[in-house]
Design a protein around this motif. Structure first.
Motif, mmCIF file in Angstrom:
data_model
loop_
_atom_site.group_PDB
_atom_site.id
_atom_site.type_symbol
_atom_site.label_atom_id
_atom_site.label_comp_id
_atom_site.label_asym_id
_atom_site.label_seq_id
_atom_site.Cartn_x
_atom_site.Cartn_y
_atom_site.Cartn_z
ATOM 1 N N GLY A 1 0.875 0.915 1.840
ATOM 2 C CA GLY A 1 2.280 1.147 2.157
ATOM 3 C C GLY A 1 2.875 0.332 3.278
ATOM 4 N N MET A 2 2.166 -0.688 3.734
ATOM 5 C CA MET A 2 2.780 -1.537 4.759
ATOM 6 C C MET A 2 3.828 -2.425 4.079
ATOM 7 S SD MET A 2 0.941 -3.956 7.596
ATOM 8 C CE MET A 2 0.658 -2.858 8.947
ATOM 9 N N ILE B 1 -0.532 -8.444 -3.666
ATOM 10 C CA ILE B 1 -1.661 -7.541 -3.420
ATOM 11 C C ILE B 1 -2.623 -7.592 -4.596
ATOM 12 C CG2 ILE B 1 -2.299 -5.181 -2.814
ATOM 13 C CD1 ILE B 1 0.712 -4.683 -2.358
ATOM 14 N N ASN C 1 -2.565 -1.885 -11.555
ATOM 15 C CA ASN C 1 -1.626 -2.578 -10.655
ATOM 16 C C ASN C 1 -0.176 -2.205 -10.967
ATOM 17 O OD1 ASN C 1 -3.711 -3.843 -9.348
ATOM 18 N ND2 ASN C 1 -3.568 -5.744 -10.510
ATOM 19 N N LEU D 1 1.689 -2.628 -7.533
ATOM 20 C CA LEU D 1 1.152 -3.844 -6.926
ATOM 21 C C LEU D 1 1.560 -5.070 -7.724
ATOM 22 C CD1 LEU D 1 -2.509 -2.711 -6.057
ATOM 23 C CD2 LEU D 1 -0.453 -2.558 -4.654
ATOM 24 N N ASP D 2 2.008 -4.852 -8.924
ATOM 25 C CA ASP D 2 2.433 -5.961 -9.779
ATOM 26 C C ASP D 2 3.578 -5.435 -10.647
ATOM 27 O OD1 ASP D 2 2.462 -8.467 -10.832
ATOM 28 O OD2 ASP D 2 0.353 -8.470 -11.472
ATOM 29 N N ALA E 1 6.645 -0.589 -1.171
ATOM 30 C CA ALA E 1 5.695 -0.283 -0.096
ATOM 31 C C ALA E 1 5.904 1.145 0.403
ATOM 32 C CB ALA E 1 5.873 -1.276 1.045
ATOM 33 N N ARG F 1 4.571 3.592 -2.190
ATOM 34 C CA ARG F 1 3.102 3.679 -2.156
ATOM 35 C C ARG F 1 2.653 4.521 -0.972
ATOM 36 N NH1 ARG F 1 3.205 -1.788 -3.696
ATOM 37 N NH2 ARG F 1 3.104 -2.463 -1.535
#
Lengths: 776, 229
Positions: free
Chosen positions: A681-682, A769, B50, B55-56, B79, B82
């Motif tokens: 979560g950054m 990521i 992902n 993430l994707d 972000a 998440r």
């Protein structure tokens, strides 16, 4: 193709950013080194360089034309390798209009057909060489177009000498000071010169005046007795030149040393970082069967190729940049002719920086050489135990946002890399601090000059000059006229007189003053003592005090108009009225036999008044007055501030590149960590903040540590330059540091760090990521 | 188990150049479910994970997690999403070497704005629950594989995520440590934690998951309910 080259080429292609950074750092470092060395080289021997370029005369000899013929002189060459002349030489009593006219005085003029020759090859930097009788080319150090146009020389288009009207057709410079002006041989013959000039260059030892004297004896042996009237060895002009060029030496030397230091640190950091970050690759190569020596060769090739490319471009860039810088710096001193970067300087850049890169790479590459393949592979990814742990724990417990506290802890993970990065930041801040202090001191000195010099200088035209309008007013009336003009705040008047001093071999220039002279800055800039309060008191300029070993409290016996007058030096001031600089201020007295041009007035205008408008109104009020603008910033200020700004920017850029490289390496090392941080979560902004913080912290530390070094350099260099110029600066021009300026200096370190970190940090913030974690 | 949908994928397609890693995948995961995704290498398992983790991004189709369209979010919103709603555990743990076990876990809460004290208190609770309280001040390099994965699980649970994503969670562990992690995941699911496990390990899938999704060539080849062993 060898396996080493194939592996190195592949590594270069794969690591494009690293290759680019190495090449760019090598380029900028080489450019810095070339500029710095060129400046150091130029300051170490500016006179010698121009003397060699002009093939200056080891001895300028003047013979009695009545005692020795031109043929005899032409034949007398014993011990001389090159000879120029014989040329007819005479002293011409001149008259000319304008402010320079009053100062011209008698000129030593030589009849020369051309400026070239075996000896004393003159730099005709403006106009042309005289080609017909009635034309003259004058000797003066080269000047650029703008300065020439502003200065009084631009108005000197004609003069009258020995009854002949002479047109000034050009300006040339002789480093040997062989003459004040040159005319055609025909013109010289018409004047029937009583003297003949011959210029000599000798082989063998000419290092001292005595040695030159001995060589001259060899030449003159066999000539009629008394034929040699005078001979000046080149050491005379060299010693004069050393005084002027010596002012620049401490400034440029300091920047040169800083430049080379920054280059060494940055290159070492970039290259060792590249090798350390490649340990895993080294392990893979070893596991494929590369011998330790081949592995080292791959790495050395990998860093040397971009470094060499950068060094070549940097040498070109440095040479191109240093040329104009050198010319600007030394042109005003007369050393601007063909000033160029010496071959050893570009050879040092071209070979030195790649050699430095090679050396910097050799140490970590040798470490990799000793590692086993397994160790090398694990060195690239294994957890680093014991580093930075305590710091991270402490930071983790603080109230700081976590991205910031993580960033603050990052530098402790790689202490070696951090130390080198901080060293480059420290030197960057040292340079900026030094340059800022230098500029502030020069500006303060310049303000001091401006305050004391007034805004406008006024001098009546001399009496009895053909074609020149003279004023009908006396000095009191001129002062009253000036005071009455719009915009005038203060008017100071002086009458200058060169006065013999009992017990001293040379006379002293005394300015007898009245009006607002003291209030125009001269009293304010007293270094010691007080301002004069009576006719038996004088104030001496620091230059006079230093030159003659005087002190406040000393008495002088002046022989003024046949009367011996004892005066006491009651004060020492930074400078005197415009002129030779080594003068005395004395209270006004009515002098006998005064030419109008002996009077000098300086005018200070009210805040916001237009200098040009004032000058026009003064000229309109009395066309017999010559006026000039004194508000220009001094040449030294412009040159030194210019050089220091260029070098400070260059070194700051190199320091920022060092930071960029460190962050790029840190990101490469920590890709997995960054991916993980983003996965929990950054945000990209937090990643950016973390990485920028890691370098900003170094910027603060580098700033705090660099400031004392910069201040020390400033404290050391300015007095050295002042000593060379034989002036004493008031302490307050050295006290340029206040809390706001120091805070700005710390900020400069932070700014360099942030600018360097921003690009790789942004790229890290955009890191995918999925890709990073997938690569695991 | 409730019927509330935690994950919904509608016709998700992901292309890498000319290769489709996912080719029209639709999938729903409800609250409290434990779903295992299996399939051969290159079938699109990690790509699917992902997509769900944000993430994707998909080339086309919609990815909705906890009621939010991830495919329409920018990086910063992803972000933040998440941070608050997802927990992830990886095959290779991905712990920060410079931080102690406790600080690695506390970090996830600190990113949400919790103070260090609050974050550490919450982390200590998790250390107690996961049976690693005695290892809180140890650095990752000194932890065993099983301990590292427990620390990673604690970190993933720190912000009480709606969905726990596990990518080959036992892949880097020996069998004993792997068993411990499986037990942990089962326990978590039994107290209501929604799980999505991507794995090659049939035993892991059959022990921990209530539903199996099989992927082949980027498509859902089969879906079946599992009886936990």
């Amino acid at each position: 193709m060898s396996a080493v080259w194939a592996a190195a080429r592949a590594a270069i292609r794969r690591r494009r950013l690293q290759t680019f950074v190495i090449a760019l750092v090598a380029l900028l470092c080489t450019a810095t080194v070339v500029v710095s060395l060129a400046l150091l080289d130029a300051t170490s021997a500016p006179f010698d360089r121009v003397f060699a370029q002009q093939r200056g005369a080891h001895a300028v000899a003047t013979y009695d034309a009545a005692r020795v013929s031109a043929e005899q002189l032409a034949a007398a060459r014993t011990g001389a390798t090159e000879v120029a002349g014989p040329f007819g030489q005479t002293v011409v009593e001149t008259e000319a209009a304008g402010p320079i006219g009053a100062m011209l005085g008698p000129l030593t003029v030589v009849g020369r057909a051309d400026p070239a020759g075996e000896v004393d090859r003159l730099d005709v930097w403006r106009g042309r060489w005289p080609s017909a009788p009635g034309e003259i080319t004058l000797n003066a150090p080269p000047d650029d177009e703008a300065s020439f146009a502003r200065g009084p020389m631009a108005h000197l288009t004609s003069l009258s000498g020995n009854g002949t009207a002479l047109t000034v057709v050009g300006w040339a410079y002789s480093v040997s000071h062989s003459a004040d002006g040159w005319v055609t041989p025909e013109q010289m013959t018409a004047w029937r010169p009583a003297a003949t000039q011959v210029l000599y260059r000798f082989a063998g030892d000419v290092s001292t005046r005595d040695a030159v004297g001995q060589r001259l004896t060899g030449v003159t042996t066999g000539l009629p007795g008394g034929a040699l009237l005078a001979a000046e060895p080149y050491q005379v002009v060299k010693e004069e030149a050393a005084e002027t060029a010596g002012v620049y030496l401490p400034f440029l030397g300091a920047f040169g040393v800083l430049g080379v230091l920054v280059a060494v640190i940055i290159v070492g950091n970039v290259v060792s970082g590249a090798v350390v970050s490649g340990f895993r690759h080294i392990g893979v190569l070893k596991s494929l069967g590369f011998t330790p020596r081949q592995v080292v060769a791959v790495y050395l090739t990998m860093v040397t190729v971009p470094a060499t490319a950068g060094a070549i471009l940097g040498t070109v860039l440095g040479t191109l940049g240093a040329g104009p810088l050198l010319e600007d710096t030394f042109r005003g001193l007369g050393y601007g002719q063909d000033t160029g970067v010496q071959s050893w300087v570009w050879a040092a850049g071209l070979l030195g920086v790649p050699a430095l890169v090679l050396l910097a790479a050799l140490l970590p590459a040798s470490r990799a050489r000793r590692l086993s393949a397994a160790e090398a592979i694990s060195a690239g990814s294994a957890p680093r135990r014991g580093r930075a742990l305590r710091v991270q724990r402490i930071l983790g417990g603080t109230r700081l946002p976590r991205s910031i506290s993580l960033g603050l802890g990052l530098p402790f993970a790689r202490p070696g890399r951090t130390a080198l990065t901080m060293a480059s930041l420290l030197l960057g801040v040292t340079t900026v601090t030094f340059a800022t202090g230098l500029a502030d001191t020069l500006i303060a000195t310049s303000r001091l000059d401006a305050a004391a010099g007034g805004d406008v200088g006024v001098r009546p035209a001399p009496d009895g000059m053909a074609g020149v309008r003279t004023t009908q007013r006396d000095d009191r009336e001129i002062e009253a006229l000036l005071r009455g003009l719009p915009g005038v705040a203060k008017v100071g008047a002086s009458a200058g007189r060169t006065v013999p001093v009992a017990g001293q071999s040379s006379p002293v220039h005394v300015d007898f003053i009245r009006g607002d002279v003291a209030a125009m800055g001269y009293e304010a800039q007293l270094l010691k003592g007080r301002w004069l309060a009576g006719p038996d008191e004088v104030v001496a300029s620091a230059k006079l005090i230093n030159k003659r070993g005087l002190a406040v409290g000393d008495s002088l016996i002046l022989e003024l108009e046949g009367v011996r007058t004892t005066v006491t030096i009651v004060g020492e001031t930074v400078q005197s009225l415009p002129g030779p600089g080594d003068s005395l201020f004395a209270s006004w007295r009515e002098l006998q036999r005064v030419d109008p041009s002996d009077f000098y007035f300086q005018v200070e205008l009210a805040e916001g008044a237009d200098v040009q408008a004032f000058m026009e109104s003064a000229r309109a009020a009395d066309p017999g007055l010559t006026l000039w603008d004194n508000t220009d910033v001094g040449e030294l200020t412009v040159v030194v501030t210019g050089i220091s700004t260029v070098l400070a920017l260059l070194l700051s850029t190199v320091a920022a590149l060092g930071v960029l490289n460190t962050v790029a390496l840190n990101v490469q090392d920590r890709r997995r960590d960054l991916g993980m941080l983003k996965s929990i979560g950054m945000t990209p902004r937090q990643v950016l903040a973390m990485l920028v913080t890691s370098m900003a912290a170094l910027g603060v530390a580098g700033g705090l540590l660099g400031i004392p070094f910069g201040m020390a350099a400033h404290r050391l260099v300015i007095p050295l330059a002042a000593d060379a110029a034989k002036v004493t600066l008031p302490d307050y021009v050295l006290r340029v540091w206040d809390p706001a300026t120091l805070a700005l200096m710390v900020l400069s370190g932070v700014l360099i760090a942030i600018l360097g970190a921003l690009l790789p940090a942004r790229s890290a913030a955009q890191l995918s990521i999925a890709r990073v974690l997938h690569n695991e | 188990m409730t019927t509330e949908t935690v994950v919904r994928l509608d016709d998700v397609r992901k292309e890498y150049g000319e290769t489709a890693a996912l080719d029209g995948v639709s999938l729903t995961i409800r609250r409290g479910e434990a779903v295992a995704v299996m399939g051969p290498s290159g079938c699109g398992k990690s790509t699917l994970l992902n997509m769900i983790a944000g993430l994707d991004r998909p080339t086309s189709g919609e990815v909705t997690v906890h009621g939010e369209r991830l495919d329409a979010m920018n990086e910063t919103r992803l972000a933040l999403f998440r941070r608050h709603h997802l927990g992830m555990i990886f095959q290779f743990f991905n712990l920060l070497d410079d931080l102690s076990a406790l600080d690695n876990v506390a970090l996830a809460a600190q990113l949400t704005g919790s103070s260090a004290t609050t974050a550490r208190r919450r982390a200590l609770e998790l250390f107690d629950e996961l049976g690693i309280a005695g290892r809180r001040d140890v650095y990752p390099a000194a932890l065993s594989g099983g301990e590292r994965q427990r620390v990673a699980v604690a970190r993933a649970l720190m912000n009480r995520p709606a969905l726990l994503l596990a990518d080959e969670p036992t892949g880097a562990l020996d069998s004993r440590a792997g068993e411990q992690v499986m037990d942990l995941l089962i326990d978590l699911n039994q107290i209501g934690q929604t799980l999505l496990i991507v794995t090659h390990d049939e035993r892991l899938a059959h022990r921990c998951a209530s539903r199996l999704v099989e992927l082949a060539d980027g498509r859902v080849a089969a879906e079946s309910a599992l009886d936990r062993v």
